[in-house]
Scaffold this motif. Structure first.
Motif, short mmCIF file in Angstrom:
data_model
loop_
_atom_site.label_atom_id
_atom_site.label_comp_id
_atom_site.label_asym_id
_atom_site.label_seq_id
_atom_site.Cartn_x
_atom_site.Cartn_y
_atom_site.Cartn_z
N UNK A 67 0.84 -1.19 0.00
CA UNK A 67 0.00 0.00 0.00
C UNK A 67 0.89 1.25 0.00
N UNK A 68 0.72 2.11 -1.00
CA UNK A 68 1.43 3.38 -1.03
C UNK A 68 0.73 4.34 -0.08
N UNK A 69 1.49 4.89 0.87
CA UNK A 69 0.92 5.78 1.90
C UNK A 69 1.68 7.09 1.90
N UNK A 70 0.95 8.17 2.08
CA UNK A 70 1.59 9.48 2.12
C UNK A 70 1.23 10.30 3.35
N UNK A 71 0.33 9.78 4.20
CA UNK A 71 -0.09 10.51 5.40
C UNK A 71 -0.13 9.56 6.59
N UNK A 72 -0.03 10.11 7.81
CA UNK A 72 -0.18 9.27 9.01
C UNK A 72 -1.51 8.54 9.05
N UNK A 73 -2.56 9.17 8.58
CA UNK A 73 -3.88 8.52 8.59
C UNK A 73 -3.89 7.30 7.69
N UNK A 74 -3.25 7.39 6.54
CA UNK A 74 -3.20 6.24 5.64
C UNK A 74 -2.41 5.10 6.27
N UNK A 75 -1.35 5.45 6.98
CA UNK A 75 -0.59 4.41 7.69
C UNK A 75 -1.45 3.75 8.77
N UNK A 76 -2.16 4.56 9.52
CA UNK A 76 -2.97 4.04 10.61
C UNK A 76 -4.09 3.14 10.11
N UNK A 77 -4.52 3.37 8.87
CA UNK A 77 -5.63 2.60 8.32
C UNK A 77 -5.20 1.26 7.73
N UNK A 78 -3.92 1.00 7.69
CA UNK A 78 -3.43 -0.25 7.10
C UNK A 78 -3.89 -1.46 7.91
N UNK A 79 -4.34 -2.49 7.21
CA UNK A 79 -4.70 -3.72 7.88
C UNK A 79 -3.45 -4.46 8.33
N UNK A 80 -3.51 -5.27 9.40
CA UNK A 80 -2.34 -6.04 9.84
C UNK A 80 -1.80 -6.91 8.71
N UNK A 81 -0.47 -6.96 8.63
CA UNK A 81 0.16 -7.78 7.62
C UNK A 81 0.44 -7.06 6.32
N UNK A 82 -0.13 -5.86 6.14
CA UNK A 82 0.13 -5.09 4.92
C UNK A 82 1.47 -4.36 5.04
N UNK A 83 2.05 -3.99 3.91
CA UNK A 83 3.34 -3.31 3.86
C UNK A 83 3.13 -1.90 3.34
N UNK A 84 3.52 -0.91 4.13
CA UNK A 84 3.41 0.48 3.70
C UNK A 84 4.60 0.83 2.81
N UNK A 85 4.33 1.51 1.70
CA UNK A 85 5.37 2.01 0.81
C UNK A 85 5.21 3.53 0.76
N UNK A 86 6.28 4.24 1.09
CA UNK A 86 6.17 5.70 1.19
C UNK A 86 7.44 6.38 0.71
N UNK A 87 7.30 7.62 0.30
CA UNK A 87 8.47 8.42 -0.06
C UNK A 87 8.79 9.45 1.03
N UNK A 88 8.08 9.36 2.15
CA UNK A 88 8.23 10.34 3.23
C UNK A 88 8.84 9.67 4.46
N UNK A 89 10.16 9.90 4.67
CA UNK A 89 10.84 9.29 5.82
C UNK A 89 10.29 9.82 7.15
N UNK A 90 9.61 10.95 7.12
CA UNK A 90 9.01 11.48 8.34
C UNK A 90 7.95 10.55 8.91
N UNK A 91 7.38 9.70 8.07
CA UNK A 91 6.35 8.77 8.55
C UNK A 91 6.94 7.60 9.32
N UNK A 92 8.26 7.47 9.33
CA UNK A 92 8.89 6.38 10.08
C UNK A 92 8.60 6.47 11.57
N UNK A 93 8.27 7.65 12.05
CA UNK A 93 7.94 7.80 13.46
C UNK A 93 6.57 7.21 13.79
N UNK A 94 5.75 6.99 12.76
CA UNK A 94 4.37 6.56 13.00
C UNK A 94 4.17 5.05 12.91
#
Length: 461
Positions: A67-94
């Motif tokens: 799942x390509x994610x660009x916001x904290x909300x998109x990360x939070x909405x990920x189902x367990x077992x899914x892999x977030x793909x992002x270009x924003x290293x700032x989301x690593x804190x989330x």
């Protein structure tokens, strides 16, 4: 703390984040992850998100799990077992993960990502040696403060060599030198008189008479170096890796440009003897890199690592020599070597060690024992951009050197702090690049470098 506690069950999944997820090292780790049940990527960070998704699908990851994610909300909405793909290293804190694998190769971006991970309770496996050469000791100190592990990753030469060195010390061996081979062997074909280095070939018929070391080791090595002078054998990556090893072991370079002898594997114990015993070393306790010389049918050193030790009981070492171990002609030195580095295929060992055992490569606290700096290859004028590029991340117009912090100028600029900056004043040929020469250094890198210099000053006082 959001990361996994070191007492976590060894059967629990180990979740990792990966920066620089589109790179070659990352591919080897992602490919191997599919074969290790406990290991799971949770977030993949790279500027090329489409390319990252395509890579994962090529390797066999299920498209619906990416799942390509660009916001904290998109990360939070990920189902367990899914892999977030992002270009924003700032989301690593989330995102939820236990350990970061930093593989961007970018000094500034990698430092920022590692700091974020450590400050939010995650371990860090540092693959980006460019980051480690500037920020490694500061990041290691920060990790100690937060109770997490900071370590170079197994599979690359620094961690492999640190572990190999400590194994030698544990055995009570007297270590003279440690190091690695250059990235690409020099393969000499006696039938054609040509030598090949990866995809380059040159005529070097004189090597036919130089395949044996001879009685005068330095003279033979000098003749071999002249024969292959048309090939580029040194790379900034080699100096960078040896600088990381120095910080983790306390061993330092014998000469600032490294020796880079052209040597066959069976000769290493003779080559890395002290000068008084016919070798090239001015002193004991050094790091270095050699260029492998071999025939087409001979096995490669494969970018492996070596430890040179003084032998003890002569009967013991004569027995070991009979079993095929590399000893010097004098019988005073021996070479113990590992002819491989497996890149990300081996890095899972570091991830599992960090999470399960709270263990880093080596037992010593990293300290600033070497400075990877740069000397101007020619006159550099104000306004010159010190670009970093190529497979080995060389810096435009600057030759890498390894310096002793106690003898280096206080304002010397680390090579990878200078990378991507613009010169604010002229730098003469042969001069070290200084911090004051840089018009626009990265503030984060300046901060961590100041920390390292303070540590070096404390160690030397």
């Amino acid at each position: 703390m959001q990361g996994t506690d070191p007492t976590t069950s060894p059967h629990a999944p180990v979740r990792y984040a990966l920066t620089g997820a589109r790179g070659g090292f990352a591919r080897t780790l992602l490919a191997q992850t599919l074969r290790i049940e406990r290991l799971r990527p949770t977030v993949l960070c790279d500027l090329d998100t489409a390319g990252t998704v395509a890579l994962c699908e090529e390797l066999g990851y299920a498209p619906e799990d990416l799942r390509v994610c660009s916001t904290p909300d998109e990360l939070a909405a990920l189902e367990p077992g899914r892999i977030a793909v992002t270009d924003d290293a700032g989301l690593l804190a989330q995102e939820g993960y236990d350990v970061l694998v930093e593989a961007t190769g970018s000094p500034a971006a990698g430092t920022a990502a590692a700091r974020t991970a450590i400050e939010t309770g995650r371990h860090v496996v540092m693959v980006s040696k460019e980051v480690a050469s500037v920020a490694g000791t500061a990041l290691a100190d920060l990790a100690r403060e937060h109770g997490v592990v900071y370590t170079p990753g197994m599979g690359d030469q620094p961690a492999n060599l640190i572990e190999w060195y400590e194994r030698a010390l544990t055995l009570g061996l007297d270590v003279v030198a440690i190091g690695k081979s250059g990235e690409y062997d020099l393969v000499f074909d006696p039938e054609t008189g040509r030598v090949r280095q990866l995809d380059r070939e040159i005529d070097a018929p004189e090597l036919a008479d130089l395949l044996s070391l001879g009685t005068d080791v330095p003279a033979t090595l000098a003749a071999r170096a002249r024969a292959v002078a048309g090939l580029d054998r040194s790379a900034a990556a080699d100096y960078c890796e040896m600088g990381v090893v120095a910080d983790h072991t306390g061993l330092t370079s014998d000469v600032e440009g490294l020796h880079y002898p052209v040597a066959r594997t069976a000769e290493l114990a003779d080559v890395y003897s002290l000068a008084e015993d016919g070798g090239i070393l001015n002193r004991s306790g050094v790091v270095d890199v050699f260029s492998v010389l071999r025939l087409p049918e001979e096995a490669s050193f494969a970018g492996g690592v070596f430890v040179i030790v003084r032998t003890g009981d002569p009967v013991t070492w004569e027995l070991l020599a009979q079993k095929g171990h590399v000893t010097s002609r004098s019988g005073r030195y021996a070479c113990l070597y590992l002819p491989y580095h497996l890149m990300g295929v081996e890095t899972p060992l570091s991830l599992l060690d960090a999470v399960d055992r709270h263990r880093a490569a080596g037992t010593r606290r990293p300290a600033p024992h070497a400075i990877l700096a740069g000397r101007a290859r020619g006159p550099l004028t104000a306004g010159t951009r010190l670009d970093m590029g190529g497979h080995h991340h060389d810096v435009t117009g600057v030759a890498p050197v390894l310096l002793d912090p106690a003898q280096a100028p206080d304002d010397v600029a680390p090579l990878y702090l200078a990378a991507h900056t613009t010169l604010g004043r002229d730098v003469p040929e042969g001069a070290l690049v200084r911090l004051g020469d840089l018009a626009d250094p990265d503030e984060t890198l300046m901060d961590v470098w100041h920390h390292a210099r303070l540590r070096a000053s404390d160690r030397n006082n």
